[in-house]
Enzyme design. Structure first.
Site, mmCIF file in Angstrom:
data_model
loop_
_atom_site.group_PDB
_atom_site.id
_atom_site.type_symbol
_atom_site.label_atom_id
_atom_site.label_comp_id
_atom_site.label_asym_id
_atom_site.label_seq_id
_atom_site.Cartn_x
_atom_site.Cartn_y
_atom_site.Cartn_z
ATOM 1 N N ARG B 57 0.831 -1.193 0.000
ATOM 2 C CA ARG B 57 0.000 0.000 0.000
ATOM 3 C C ARG B 57 0.874 1.255 0.000
ATOM 4 O O ARG B 57 1.990 1.243 0.494
ATOM 5 C CB ARG B 57 -0.965 -0.012 1.175
ATOM 6 C CG ARG B 57 -0.314 -0.070 2.528
ATOM 7 C CD ARG B 57 -1.372 -0.037 3.625
ATOM 8 N NE ARG B 57 -1.850 -1.371 3.976
ATOM 9 C CZ ARG B 57 -2.888 -1.605 4.779
ATOM 10 N NH1 ARG B 57 -3.558 -0.610 5.294
ATOM 11 N NH2 ARG B 57 -3.250 -2.834 5.056
ATOM 12 N N GLU B 68 -4.122 6.186 2.708
ATOM 13 C CA GLU B 68 -3.484 5.104 1.962
ATOM 14 C C GLU B 68 -4.225 4.793 0.671
ATOM 15 O O GLU B 68 -5.448 4.903 0.600
ATOM 16 C CB GLU B 68 -3.473 3.826 2.811
ATOM 17 C CG GLU B 68 -2.651 3.961 4.071
ATOM 18 C CD GLU B 68 -2.687 2.695 4.915
ATOM 19 O OE1 GLU B 68 -1.681 2.440 5.586
ATOM 20 O OE2 GLU B 68 -3.711 1.996 4.908
ATOM 21 N N GLN B 152 -16.780 -1.805 14.196
ATOM 22 C CA GLN B 152 -16.601 -3.091 13.533
ATOM 23 C C GLN B 152 -17.284 -4.238 14.280
ATOM 24 O O GLN B 152 -17.505 -5.324 13.715
ATOM 25 C CB GLN B 152 -15.088 -3.367 13.400
ATOM 26 C CG GLN B 152 -14.674 -4.723 12.846
ATOM 27 C CD GLN B 152 -15.079 -4.941 11.390
ATOM 28 O OE1 GLN B 152 -15.325 -3.997 10.659
ATOM 29 N NE2 GLN B 152 -15.186 -6.193 10.986
ATOM 30 N N ASP B 173 -16.059 -3.698 26.390
ATOM 31 C CA ASP B 173 -15.355 -2.507 25.917
ATOM 32 C C ASP B 173 -15.014 -1.664 27.135
ATOM 33 O O ASP B 173 -15.764 -1.648 28.116
ATOM 34 C CB ASP B 173 -16.238 -1.696 24.953
ATOM 35 C CG ASP B 173 -15.431 -0.663 24.149
ATOM 36 O OD1 ASP B 173 -15.242 -0.886 22.938
ATOM 37 O OD2 ASP B 173 -14.996 0.350 24.731
ATOM 38 N N THR B 213 -9.937 -3.252 19.204
ATOM 39 C CA THR B 213 -9.943 -2.003 19.959
ATOM 40 C C THR B 213 -9.288 -0.911 19.125
ATOM 41 O O THR B 213 -8.583 -1.183 18.157
ATOM 42 C CB THR B 213 -9.200 -2.157 21.303
ATOM 43 O OG1 THR B 213 -7.833 -2.483 21.038
ATOM 44 C CG2 THR B 213 -9.822 -3.277 22.136
ATOM 45 N N GLY B 237 -7.466 -5.451 15.699
ATOM 46 C CA GLY B 237 -7.092 -4.067 16.001
ATOM 47 C C GLY B 237 -5.606 -3.756 15.931
ATOM 48 O O GLY B 237 -5.228 -2.589 15.871
ATOM 49 N N GLY B 238 -4.761 -4.750 15.941
ATOM 50 C CA GLY B 238 -3.330 -4.504 15.765
ATOM 51 C C GLY B 238 -3.060 -4.403 14.280
ATOM 52 O O GLY B 238 -2.847 -5.395 13.604
ATOM 53 N N ASP B 239 -3.119 -3.170 13.755
ATOM 54 C CA ASP B 239 -3.120 -3.039 12.302
ATOM 55 C C ASP B 239 -2.283 -1.880 11.773
ATOM 56 O O ASP B 239 -2.418 -1.506 10.619
ATOM 57 C CB ASP B 239 -4.555 -2.921 11.778
ATOM 58 C CG ASP B 239 -5.260 -1.693 12.344
ATOM 59 O OD1 ASP B 239 -4.664 -0.998 13.187
ATOM 60 O OD2 ASP B 239 -6.404 -1.445 11.947
ATOM 61 N N LYS B 243 0.747 -0.140 17.007
ATOM 62 C CA LYS B 243 -0.593 -0.449 17.517
ATOM 63 C C LYS B 243 -0.775 -1.963 17.552
ATOM 64 O O LYS B 243 -0.934 -2.597 16.506
ATOM 65 C CB LYS B 243 -1.658 0.194 16.618
ATOM 66 C CG LYS B 243 -3.094 -0.019 17.095
ATOM 67 C CD LYS B 243 -4.058 0.860 16.302
ATOM 68 C CE LYS B 243 -5.481 0.793 16.805
ATOM 69 N NZ LYS B 243 -6.114 -0.518 16.631
ATOM 70 N N SER B 304 -4.875 -10.177 11.646
ATOM 71 C CA SER B 304 -5.526 -9.517 10.511
ATOM 72 C C SER B 304 -5.133 -8.051 10.400
ATOM 73 O O SER B 304 -5.214 -7.304 11.377
ATOM 74 C CB SER B 304 -7.036 -9.623 10.700
ATOM 75 O OG SER B 304 -7.722 -8.783 9.803
#
Lengths: 356, 356
Positions: B57, B68, B152, B173, B213, B237-239, B243, B304
């Site tokens: 990307r 992006e 999401q 949450d 998250t 969420g780790g993306d 993070k 993911s």
């Protein structure tokens, strides 16, 4: 939308300038004035060249063509252009090049303008050529040879007229019908138009030689003996690997000016030269940190391939020009739920199912 | 358009799916069916993974976020997505992530679909998670812990229900209001929904642990002792760099599956690990060339981050689904003069000036 669906909020809408709107906008503003605004904005943005992110374009090649994304940003706005290049498209009655572009707000990532850019690219390419000629062409240039009379030709002629004071154009194309089309379109432009039977005839008495042919190969539109002392060469058509228009000897005798050397060395006329052949970045001439034309006998060459900042400038001109007009439509491009975390609830409500 | 302007030809129009149209389309098709079609198309495209161009990307970073472009092509169609990520946007009532995308015909370079992708990305991300879980989750999994109940969350729950047979979700949450929003939205979904007061409570009895998250830092949503033998972790969420959501020890004990290692090692949970830590590419599991879950006690982890091919799959599903429906509008995006070389003449005629 079903009756139960709430109307999208203002934030969901992105102004969209269609081809029809762009044509109306150009007629509303006036073609000369539009070209002058584009030239002025390009000069302003080139003057602050170093404040831009300069990402190389991202190309997807196939055997029949290329699709490119050209992004840039000045830290406040982000712009990109989608553009294809498919030389065989004309056989199917399609454009060789089509394009659209987008501006976004860097602070939020939200798009603020979506616009057609097929027409706009033709306009900004012509304005860019005129900007270069204003800095590089010999003083008092009045006549331009226009070799290659395709989709870009009339725009080049009109920009050189509006911005550089050219009053005569000499047209040549290998296809006489293209020349006739170009001459017809320019008949009431105020330019003196001469249709020529050869490139040699076209360059007679011209101080600016513009080449803009479509053939995708290493061609020689201008041979060495055609380019005399003191002219300015505006080379548009040598713009991808394997596609050039000038004899190498012409390049060797010229002072060469480029947009972005990293890109031009791959795509421009100078792909024929050593990778360290000296070139001047045009933005430095505009900013006053490098000389442009230094003598009346110098041959100057603008090796134009098109750069993302020019598209950014063009989109900014359009963004400013449509404000307060009807020449755009609001496009429901962005999901904008009342609660940003409740995308699912927005979808539910659109189906007529009230949230519990 | 002025009366004198000819109507654009069919070739000038690109089907556009607005947010309102996308919501209508999803309700028309049905959310479950839409998620299943997305999952099926993603599986088909992952199975032929090697026929895709996999460009990294192209990101434009700023202090407050990123914009992006994610392009890919299978040689017949070209697709790209524009997507931003601006964590602070919610403070201004804006979406953290918005997106739109485009499909084009590689043979001509002409766009064939422009679509909103904020909603569509939520749908395809959920479908992608369900595809991974179908191949990796323990047999008979019925309960999912959903940690992070933002935009999401409901889509993840509904996709796991529609595609993997999950019938109970346990929500947590850090912001109780998000959990309540999620529970409300899922009240009539057929899922048994439990709002929990802690991550520990949420994972009780769950075979699938989904983390999604929004905090942009290296957080530890799942500590080592929370992840027992045999579960499937679906880490959404780790993306992006910096993070992550999982304790490193969890990663060390897991069999890790990823979309595109080159991207995941920079953006995913595995940015915490050595660059040569073994991972399995999910497409190989789907294609049958690599094993998925190998034992009932194995911890499987889908790290993911989202990949361009998933967006391509999603755009293809939309393109097929709108055929013959009213859920799109023709957008006058492409200039298409009768004579491709006569762009200027088209502009002239639009102004009411007849060609000579």
């Amino acid at each position: 939308m079903t009756p139960a669906a709430p109307a999208p909020s203002d934030k969901a809408f992105v102004p969209f300038v269609s081809v029809a709107d762009m044509m109306r906008l150009v007629h509303h503003v006036g073609l000369d004035e539009m070209l002058r605004r584009l030239a002025a904005r390009i000069e302003d943005d080139f003057r602050r060249w170093q404040s831009f992110d300069k990402t190389p374009r991202v190309a997807a090649h196939s055997p029949v063509g290329v699709i490119e994304l050209m992004p840039t940003s000045d830290g406040e706005a982000y712009g990109f252009k989608y553009v294809n290049g498919h030389p065989r498209n004309t056989r199917a009655g399609l454009q060789t090049v089509t394009a659209f572009g987008l501006l976004a707000d860097v602070a939020t990532g939200y798009p603020v303008l979506l616009s057609e850019m097929t027409l706009l690219t033709a306009l900004r390419t012509a304005a860019m050529s005129a900007v270069a000629a204003r800095h590089l062409a010999p003083a008092g240039a009045r006549t331009m040879a226009m070799i290659g009379n395709g989709a870009q030709a009339e725009f080049q002629c009109r920009a050189m007229q509006a911005i550089c004071g050219i009053d005569a154009v000499r047209l040549y194309d290998i296809d006489r019908a293209a020349t006739e089309k170009c001459a017809r379109n320019l008949a009431d432009s105020g330019l003196s138009v001469t249709a020529c039977d050869s490139p040699e005839e076209a360059i007679e008495g011209a101080q600016i030689l513009t080449t803009c042919t479509a053939d995708k190969r290493n061609a020689t539109i201008l041979t060495d003996n055609m380019v005399g002392a003191g002219v300015h060469v505006n080379a548009i058509g040598g713009d991808c690997p394997g596609k050039t228009e000038l004899a190498t000897a012409v390049l060797q005798r010229s002072s060469i000016f480029v947009e972005y050397p990293e890109q031009t060395r791959i795509e421009g006329e100078i792909q024929q030269l050593d990778p360290d052949h000296p070139v001047t970045e045009l933005w430095q001439v505009i900013a006053g940190t490098a000389p442009g034309r230094r003598s009346a006998s110098e041959i100057t060459l603008f090796d134009s391939v098109g750069f993302a900042i020019e598209d950014f400038s063009a989109l900014q001109v359009v963004r400013a020009a449509i404000a307060g007009t009807a020449f755009y439509q609001p496009l429901d491009l962005l999901a904008d739920p009342d609660d940003p975390r409740d995308l699912y609830g927005m979808l539910r409500r659109a189906g007529g199912t009230p949230a519990a």
